[in-house]
Design a protein around this motif. Structure first.
Motif, mmCIF file in Angstrom:
data_model
loop_
_atom_site.group_PDB
_atom_site.id
_atom_site.type_symbol
_atom_site.label_atom_id
_atom_site.label_comp_id
_atom_site.label_asym_id
_atom_site.label_seq_id
_atom_site.Cartn_x
_atom_site.Cartn_y
_atom_site.Cartn_z
ATOM 1 N N ALA A 83 67.979 40.251 -8.598
ATOM 2 C CA ALA A 83 68.093 38.938 -9.205
ATOM 3 C C ALA A 83 69.628 38.464 -9.003
ATOM 4 C CB ALA A 83 67.756 38.879 -10.747
ATOM 5 N N GLN A 84 70.545 39.248 -9.265
ATOM 6 C CA GLN A 84 71.882 38.681 -9.147
ATOM 7 C C GLN A 84 72.247 38.312 -7.729
ATOM 8 O OE1 GLN A 84 73.952 41.780 -11.163
ATOM 9 N NE2 GLN A 84 74.126 40.979 -12.947
ATOM 10 N N HIS A 85 71.827 38.990 -6.904
ATOM 11 C CA HIS A 85 72.175 38.825 -5.574
ATOM 12 C C HIS A 85 71.114 37.474 -4.860
ATOM 13 C CE1 HIS A 85 73.223 39.396 -1.232
ATOM 14 N NE2 HIS A 85 72.134 38.974 -0.993
ATOM 15 N N VAL A 86 69.879 37.587 -5.068
ATOM 16 C CA VAL A 86 69.145 36.469 -4.343
ATOM 17 C C VAL A 86 69.329 35.267 -5.060
ATOM 18 C CG1 VAL A 86 66.664 35.819 -3.916
ATOM 19 C CG2 VAL A 86 67.473 38.328 -3.475
ATOM 20 N N PHE A 87 69.095 35.198 -6.575
ATOM 21 C CA PHE A 87 68.838 34.128 -7.192
ATOM 22 C C PHE A 87 70.542 33.439 -7.814
ATOM 23 C CE2 PHE A 87 64.966 36.251 -7.230
ATOM 24 C CZ PHE A 87 64.212 35.115 -6.622
ATOM 25 N N ILE A 88 71.251 34.349 -8.142
ATOM 26 C CA ILE A 88 72.545 33.809 -8.734
ATOM 27 C C ILE A 88 73.449 33.559 -7.557
ATOM 28 C CG2 ILE A 88 74.483 34.267 -10.188
ATOM 29 C CD1 ILE A 88 71.795 33.881 -11.648
ATOM 30 N N LYS A 89 73.640 34.632 -6.938
ATOM 31 C CA LYS A 89 74.810 34.580 -5.705
ATOM 32 C C LYS A 89 74.284 33.567 -4.766
ATOM 33 C CE LYS A 89 77.476 37.175 -2.411
ATOM 34 N NZ LYS A 89 77.650 38.741 -1.802
ATOM 35 N N MET A 90 73.149 33.693 -4.069
ATOM 36 C CA MET A 90 72.695 32.752 -3.141
ATOM 37 C C MET A 90 72.020 31.423 -3.444
ATOM 38 S SD MET A 90 73.816 34.563 -0.353
ATOM 39 C CE MET A 90 73.925 35.920 0.108
ATOM 40 N N GLY A 91 71.794 31.409 -4.788
ATOM 41 C CA GLY A 91 71.158 30.137 -5.237
ATOM 42 C C GLY A 91 71.909 29.314 -6.076
ATOM 43 N N LEU A 92 72.193 29.778 -7.578
ATOM 44 C CA LEU A 92 72.849 28.935 -8.755
ATOM 45 C C LEU A 92 74.209 28.781 -8.258
ATOM 46 C CD1 LEU A 92 72.930 27.831 -11.276
ATOM 47 C CD2 LEU A 92 73.513 30.324 -11.961
ATOM 48 N N LEU A 93 75.287 29.881 -7.879
ATOM 49 C CA LEU A 93 76.394 29.601 -7.220
ATOM 50 C C LEU A 93 76.542 28.670 -6.235
ATOM 51 C CD1 LEU A 93 77.842 33.065 -8.057
ATOM 52 C CD2 LEU A 93 77.995 31.264 -9.494
ATOM 53 N N GLU A 94 75.502 28.797 -5.189
ATOM 54 C CA GLU A 94 75.727 27.835 -4.087
ATOM 55 C C GLU A 94 75.667 26.332 -4.491
ATOM 56 O OE1 GLU A 94 76.113 26.760 -0.135
ATOM 57 O OE2 GLU A 94 76.487 28.572 -1.038
ATOM 58 N N VAL A 95 74.812 26.204 -5.476
ATOM 59 C CA VAL A 95 74.475 24.715 -6.059
ATOM 60 C C VAL A 95 75.860 24.515 -6.685
ATOM 61 C CG1 VAL A 95 73.465 23.522 -7.691
ATOM 62 C CG2 VAL A 95 71.941 24.837 -6.285
ATOM 63 N N ILE A 96 76.611 25.206 -7.443
ATOM 64 C CA ILE A 96 77.738 24.927 -8.232
ATOM 65 C C ILE A 96 78.792 24.487 -7.246
ATOM 66 C CG2 ILE A 96 79.445 25.802 -9.700
ATOM 67 C CD1 ILE A 96 77.191 27.276 -11.254
ATOM 68 N N SER A 97 78.928 25.520 -6.229
ATOM 69 C CA SER A 97 79.863 25.549 -5.150
ATOM 70 C C SER A 97 79.679 24.060 -4.313
ATOM 71 C CB SER A 97 79.813 26.633 -3.964
ATOM 72 O OG SER A 97 80.423 26.354 -3.000
ATOM 73 N N ARG A 98 78.662 23.560 -4.054
ATOM 74 C CA ARG A 98 78.442 22.656 -3.325
ATOM 75 C C ARG A 98 78.409 21.313 -4.015
ATOM 76 N NH1 ARG A 98 72.634 23.235 0.541
ATOM 77 N NH2 ARG A 98 73.092 25.376 1.155
ATOM 78 N N LYS A 99 78.006 21.168 -5.210
ATOM 79 C CA LYS A 99 77.926 19.855 -6.155
ATOM 80 C C LYS A 99 78.893 19.629 -7.045
ATOM 81 C CE LYS A 99 73.150 19.169 -4.793
ATOM 82 N NZ LYS A 99 71.913 18.906 -5.485
ATOM 83 N N ASN A 100 79.430 20.949 -7.829
ATOM 84 C CA ASN A 100 80.177 21.171 -8.736
ATOM 85 C C ASN A 100 79.539 20.338 -10.004
ATOM 86 O OD1 ASN A 100 82.270 21.895 -10.645
ATOM 87 N ND2 ASN A 100 83.630 19.943 -9.954
ATOM 88 N N PRO A 101 78.215 20.560 -10.254
ATOM 89 C CA PRO A 101 77.609 19.450 -11.214
ATOM 90 C C PRO A 101 77.710 19.871 -12.814
ATOM 91 C CG PRO A 101 76.418 21.518 -10.551
ATOM 92 C CD PRO A 101 77.392 21.685 -10.010
ATOM 93 N N SER A 102 77.711 18.810 -13.485
ATOM 94 C CA SER A 102 77.563 19.145 -15.128
ATOM 95 C C SER A 102 76.375 19.078 -15.446
ATOM 96 C CB SER A 102 78.208 17.678 -15.688
ATOM 97 O OG SER A 102 77.248 16.593 -15.493
ATOM 98 N N GLU A 103 75.153 18.950 -14.840
ATOM 99 C CA GLU A 103 73.746 19.554 -15.334
ATOM 100 C C GLU A 103 72.922 20.229 -13.938
ATOM 101 O OE1 GLU A 103 71.405 17.073 -18.046
ATOM 102 O OE2 GLU A 103 70.239 16.698 -16.375
ATOM 103 N N ILE A 104 72.300 20.921 -14.359
ATOM 104 C CA ILE A 104 71.527 21.685 -13.111
ATOM 105 C C ILE A 104 70.071 22.024 -13.723
ATOM 106 C CG2 ILE A 104 71.217 23.641 -11.719
ATOM 107 C CD1 ILE A 104 74.126 24.062 -11.766
ATOM 108 N N SER A 105 69.016 21.436 -12.931
ATOM 109 C CA SER A 105 67.412 21.760 -13.187
ATOM 110 C C SER A 105 67.123 22.587 -12.296
ATOM 111 C CB SER A 105 66.932 20.271 -12.967
ATOM 112 O OG SER A 105 65.621 20.468 -13.526
ATOM 113 N N ILE A 106 66.306 23.656 -12.751
ATOM 114 C CA ILE A 106 65.917 24.931 -12.011
ATOM 115 C C ILE A 106 64.488 24.842 -12.339
ATOM 116 C CG2 ILE A 106 65.864 27.471 -11.734
ATOM 117 C CD1 ILE A 106 68.987 27.241 -12.417
ATOM 118 N N LEU A 107 63.824 25.372 -11.293
ATOM 119 C CA LEU A 107 62.219 25.626 -11.385
ATOM 120 C C LEU A 107 62.238 27.149 -10.851
ATOM 121 C CD1 LEU A 107 59.309 24.949 -11.694
ATOM 122 C CD2 LEU A 107 59.276 24.258 -9.241
ATOM 123 N N GLU A 108 61.604 27.862 -11.837
ATOM 124 C CA GLU A 108 61.116 29.151 -11.250
ATOM 125 C C GLU A 108 59.796 29.307 -11.132
ATOM 126 O OE1 GLU A 108 62.015 34.066 -12.112
ATOM 127 O OE2 GLU A 108 62.228 32.488 -13.763
#
Length: 224
Positions: free
Chosen positions: A34-59
């Motif tokens: 979970a931490q590798h696939v969805f956090i490291k490669m997913g969530l942290l990538e979105v934060i890195s690319r966009k530096n957002p104040s709000e994120i919407s996730i669909l699981e």
């Protein structure tokens, strides 16, 4: 269908379906996956690319709630408001939730109460579970999803194509593509050639990335 709670290689638990010989999470380590696939490669990538104040996730495949739990833990001290939508056709039972050891394995004193909130909240309604985490659980089949331009990130955590090939088709990935905003990301543990080709066919840019323990590769798809 019979479901058993088993321990994975990193000490965290998961659910096993003997009839399908399928696990809800990797037997090589549920939390590590979970931490590798969805956090490291997913969530942290979105934060890195966009530096957002709000994120919407669909699981896709809310299942045990593990991915939602580690997502909450990751943004706990970040100035990010997170809207989380979990889709699940077959919710797990209360006694199964009680048998999962994710809060203990994460060594977070607040994880236990948050994990209970994830599963206690009613379906089809939106619940604010913490200051910056809002959850909506939807009980439906994946082919019923018809969201448009709504999500920054999709956690695609369906059962594997070996047991449910209908969840890894062009039609399903077209729904995922339509659900994402431009530049949105989809991450999954899967790396099959047929899955990658289906993603490419609907218009995704697809990357092969190093996989979690026990898996050589995974896929990340970006909406053009």
């Amino acid at each position: 269908m019979k479901r058993e709670i088993i321990e994975t290689a990193d000490g965290s638990s998961t659910i096993y379906l003997p009839e399908l010989n399928e696990h809800y999470h990797s037997k090589h380590g549920a939390i590590q996956e979970a931490q590798h696939v969805f956090i490291k490669m997913g969530l942290l990538e979105v934060i890195s690319r966009k530096n957002p104040s709000e994120i919407s996730i669909l699981e896709i495949g809310f299942g045990t709630g593990l991915n939602a739990l580690v997502t909450w833990q990751q943004i706990l001290n970040k100035n990010i408001s997170l809207k989380y939508t979990g889709v699940e056709a077959y919710p797990i039972l209360k006694e199964e939730v009680a048998s999962l050891n994710f809060p203990e394995e994460l060594s977070d004193i607040n994880a236990g109460s948050f994990f209970k909130k994830l599963h206690a909240g009613s379906w089809e309604e939106t619940h604010k579970l913490s200051e910056n985490f809002t959850l909506t659980k939807q009980k439906k089949f994946f082919h019923e999803i018809d969201d448009k331009l709504k999500y920054d990130l999709i956690y695609f955590d369906a059962f594997g194509a070996r047991v449910q090939p209908d969840l890894w088709t062009v039609d399903i990935f077209k729904k995922m593509y339509d659900s994402l905003i431009p530049g949105g990301i989809l991450v999954t543990y899967a790396a099959k050639g047929s899955v990658r080709r289906a993603m490419l066919e609907v218009g995704f840019l697809v990357e092969r990335l190093p996989g979690p323990p026990g898996k050589r590769e995974m896929l990340r798809a970006t909406k053009k």
